[in-house]
Design a protein around this motif. Sequence first.
Motif, short mmCIF file in Angstrom:
data_model
loop_
_atom_site.label_atom_id
_atom_site.label_comp_id
_atom_site.label_asym_id
_atom_site.label_seq_id
_atom_site.Cartn_x
_atom_site.Cartn_y
_atom_site.Cartn_z
N GLN A 79 1.34 2.59 2.64
CA GLN A 79 1.06 2.11 1.28
C GLN A 79 2.07 1.08 0.78
O GLN A 79 1.68 0.04 0.24
CB GLN A 79 0.99 3.30 0.32
CG GLN A 79 -0.27 4.14 0.50
CD GLN A 79 -0.31 5.31 -0.45
OE1 GLN A 79 0.63 5.55 -1.22
NE2 GLN A 79 -1.41 6.06 -0.39
N PRO A 80 3.38 1.29 0.92
CA PRO A 80 4.32 0.27 0.43
C PRO A 80 4.15 -1.08 1.15
O PRO A 80 4.24 -2.14 0.52
CB PRO A 80 5.70 0.87 0.72
CG PRO A 80 5.45 2.33 0.85
CD PRO A 80 4.09 2.47 1.43
N ILE A 84 3.31 -4.74 -0.54
CA ILE A 84 4.14 -5.93 -0.33
C ILE A 84 3.30 -7.06 0.26
O ILE A 84 3.41 -8.22 -0.15
CB ILE A 84 5.33 -5.58 0.59
CG1 ILE A 84 6.28 -4.61 -0.11
CG2 ILE A 84 6.08 -6.85 0.99
CD1 ILE A 84 7.37 -4.07 0.79
#
Length: 205
Positions: A79-80, A84
Amino acid sequence: MSFYARRPGRLASQLVGDVFVAVWAIGWWFGSRFVDGTIRAIAEPARQTQRITSDLARQTTEAATQAAGVPVVGAQLRQPFDGIAERIGDLSASASDQVAQVERVATVLGWLAFLVPVLLVALWWVPRRLAFVARSRELAQLAASPEGNELLALRALANQPLGSLRQVASDPVAAWRTGDAAVMTRLAELELASAGLGRPRRSRH
């Protein structure tokens, strides 16, 4: 119909004018390419940003794909990286839009830098050349007609300066009225010469 005068002086001026217009157009074409290239160069930082952010977005997406392969926690790890990659993709799209806008401005200003000065000269020169062609055709038709001398002489009386007419005869109007062939011939030649033309040869039958 003639595109150029037969008289050397008038012919030289026409040739000089035509060459000037051609050189003027070519010069402004290269000038417009310089303007176009200079403005496009302004977008180079945005191009570099677009290239860098595109690479980063691709690399981040690859990292997200690898993180997703981790057992159990892969989805959470991904998810991160996805977030990004999305933000970097937005930056890349914004940079691409900036490049496109600058290139559109470069294209418009480049064409304007070429067309405006060329059209200004063309609007002055082309009507003069067309007027000469039209007048040369009209006078050539008159000169080739049986009554050409008389008609051209009449035009000379109407169009030529009084000083030029008196060089032909002390009283050119009276000579025309009495049908003085020599005077009418000289008047006709004066009218043709003022247009830069010579007397056309009549075909023999």
